[in-house]
Design an enzyme around this catalytic site. Structure first.
Site, short mmCIF file in Angstrom:
data_model
loop_
_atom_site.label_atom_id
_atom_site.label_comp_id
_atom_site.label_asym_id
_atom_site.label_seq_id
_atom_site.Cartn_x
_atom_site.Cartn_y
_atom_site.Cartn_z
N SER A 8 0.81 -1.21 0.00
CA SER A 8 0.00 0.00 0.00
C SER A 8 0.85 1.27 0.00
O SER A 8 1.98 1.29 0.49
CB SER A 8 -0.91 0.01 1.23
OG SER A 8 -0.14 0.05 2.42
N ASN A 52 6.85 2.84 2.80
CA ASN A 52 7.79 2.81 3.92
C ASN A 52 8.95 1.84 3.67
O ASN A 52 10.11 2.16 3.95
CB ASN A 52 7.06 2.38 5.20
CG ASN A 52 5.97 3.36 5.61
OD1 ASN A 52 5.92 4.49 5.14
ND2 ASN A 52 5.08 2.91 6.46
N PHE A 116 -8.35 2.59 9.31
CA PHE A 116 -7.75 2.58 7.98
C PHE A 116 -8.83 2.59 6.91
O PHE A 116 -9.73 1.74 6.91
CB PHE A 116 -6.87 1.33 7.82
CG PHE A 116 -6.08 1.32 6.54
CD1 PHE A 116 -4.96 2.13 6.39
CD2 PHE A 116 -6.44 0.49 5.49
CE1 PHE A 116 -4.23 2.13 5.21
CE2 PHE A 116 -5.72 0.47 4.30
CZ PHE A 116 -4.61 1.30 4.17
N GLN A 168 -1.11 -6.49 8.86
CA GLN A 168 -2.47 -6.26 9.30
C GLN A 168 -3.50 -6.84 8.34
O GLN A 168 -4.69 -6.87 8.64
CB GLN A 168 -2.74 -4.77 9.51
CG GLN A 168 -2.63 -3.92 8.26
CD GLN A 168 -1.26 -3.30 8.07
OE1 GLN A 168 -0.24 -3.91 8.40
NE2 GLN A 168 -1.24 -2.08 7.56
N LEU A 222 10.06 -9.26 17.33
CA LEU A 222 9.69 -9.21 18.75
C LEU A 222 9.87 -7.82 19.33
O LEU A 222 10.09 -7.67 20.54
CB LEU A 222 10.54 -10.22 19.54
CG LEU A 222 10.54 -11.66 19.05
CD1 LEU A 222 11.59 -12.48 19.81
CD2 LEU A 222 9.16 -12.29 19.19
N GLY A 253 8.26 -1.85 11.61
CA GLY A 253 8.30 -3.13 10.92
C GLY A 253 8.66 -2.98 9.46
O GLY A 253 9.35 -3.83 8.89
N ASP A 254 8.20 -1.91 8.84
CA ASP A 254 8.52 -1.67 7.43
C ASP A 254 10.00 -1.33 7.25
O ASP A 254 10.64 -1.78 6.29
CB ASP A 254 7.65 -0.55 6.88
CG ASP A 254 6.17 -0.90 6.89
OD1 ASP A 254 5.85 -2.09 6.77
OD2 ASP A 254 5.35 0.03 7.03
#
Length: 302
Positions: A8, A52, A116, A168, A222, A253-254
């Site tokens: 996205s 990202n 979102f 997600q 983690l 995370g990205d």
């Protein structure tokens, strides 16, 4: 060589709640939940998983090619990608939709509540994986459901190794669909919560999942503790990298995945790729917004 980043592109509206969600949400009253959070600070950022990931990968010296959909308000994002030198030839613009929008509230414990609106992302399945001979690998990151299914299938058909990163988007898929993704992917990347959901829906443990002969690794992040690396049933804990400060977890995370892809494209061992990913996550969390952290070239030599 170029790396295809499927996912996205979104505008993130990021706010901060100067308290703790746990003190405002009463567990015994969630059936009649009606909560308002006062958020004194607000900013708008370029975001979305594909944007990202591509940002960090490009900053490290990689060559991301973004495959994603923008809406009729997406021109500023196209200009940003161009300014960063990121290939946007596979970005589709939908005239009848808004660009995807994420509205994020972060509390003082770095917990987040996100609303979102998918917007143009719902048409991302109309984008084809480009017929190029120079793509080294790819990632299928959170996107429209049909886009994720279609891009995974196209990448597999064309023999392009890819990382499956459901994020997600994982709740959109049942066990059968998830097994389909994993049978086609070369790597799987999830956080610890997603790992539990993935295992529950597939009826397998991480050890069992990682023993699939074609899978080169299952990576479970983690947070500050680092991540677990599973390869052919063997678990390795890769320690996290302490952040100079903790400002904003949005996009960590990205950033991690941008580091992973950079190393994979260069043929590094998976553990070395994960170590770089941990460093990228630590750099990101010290800055506000998902695409504002600096990445020195020295980081790529870690």
């Amino acid at each position: 060589m170029p790396v295809l980043v499927c996912g996205s592109l979104a505008f993130d509206t990021i706010t901060t709640f100067p308290g703790r969600f746990a003190q405002q949400i009463l567990p015994e009253q969630v059936h009649i939940l009606n909560v308002s959070f006062l958020v004194p600070t607000m900013r708008r950022e370029f975001g979305g998983c594909a944007g990202n990931i591509a940002y960090t990968l490009k900053a490290l010296g990689g060559e991301p090619v973004v495959a994603a959909a923008l809406g009729n308000d997406g021109e500023p994002y196209l200009q940003r990608l161009s300014a960063l030198g990121i290939d946007s030839s596979c970005v589709r613009v939908e005239a009848d939709s808004y660009t995807a929008q994420a509205m994020i509230i972060t509390d003082t414990d770095n917990n987040q509540i996100t609303a979102f609106h998918p917007g143009a992302m719902q048409q991302a399945h109309l984008i084809d994986v480009p017929e190029r001979d120079d793509l080294a690998l790819a990632i299928v990151a959170p996107d429209g459901r049909e886009a994720m299914l279609r891009h995974a299938a196209q990448l597999h058909e064309r023999g392009i190794p890819f990382m499956f990163d459901p994020g997600q988007g994982l709740p959109m898929f049942d066990g059968e669909a998830l097994r389909g993704f994993i049978e086609q992917a070369s790597w799987v990347a999830v956080n610890d919560y997603e790992a539990r959901m993935l295992c529950e829906r597939m009826g397998e443990s991480l050890e069992q999942l990682s023993r699939r002969p074609h899978l080169r690794g299952v990576i479970v992040t983690l947070g500050a503790q680092g991540c677990e690396l599973w390869q052919q049933g063997e678990r390795t804990l890769v320690p996290g990298v302490p952040a100079e400060r903790v400002v904003d977890p949005t996009g960590c995370g990205d950033a991690f995945r941008g580091g992973l892809l950079y190393g994979l494209e260069r043929g590094w061992t998976l553990q070395r790729c994960v170590e770089l990913g941990n460093r990228m996550g630590a750099l990101k969390i010290a800055q506000a917004g998902p695409q504002n952290h600096g990445v020195g070239r020295v980081e790529a030599q870690a």
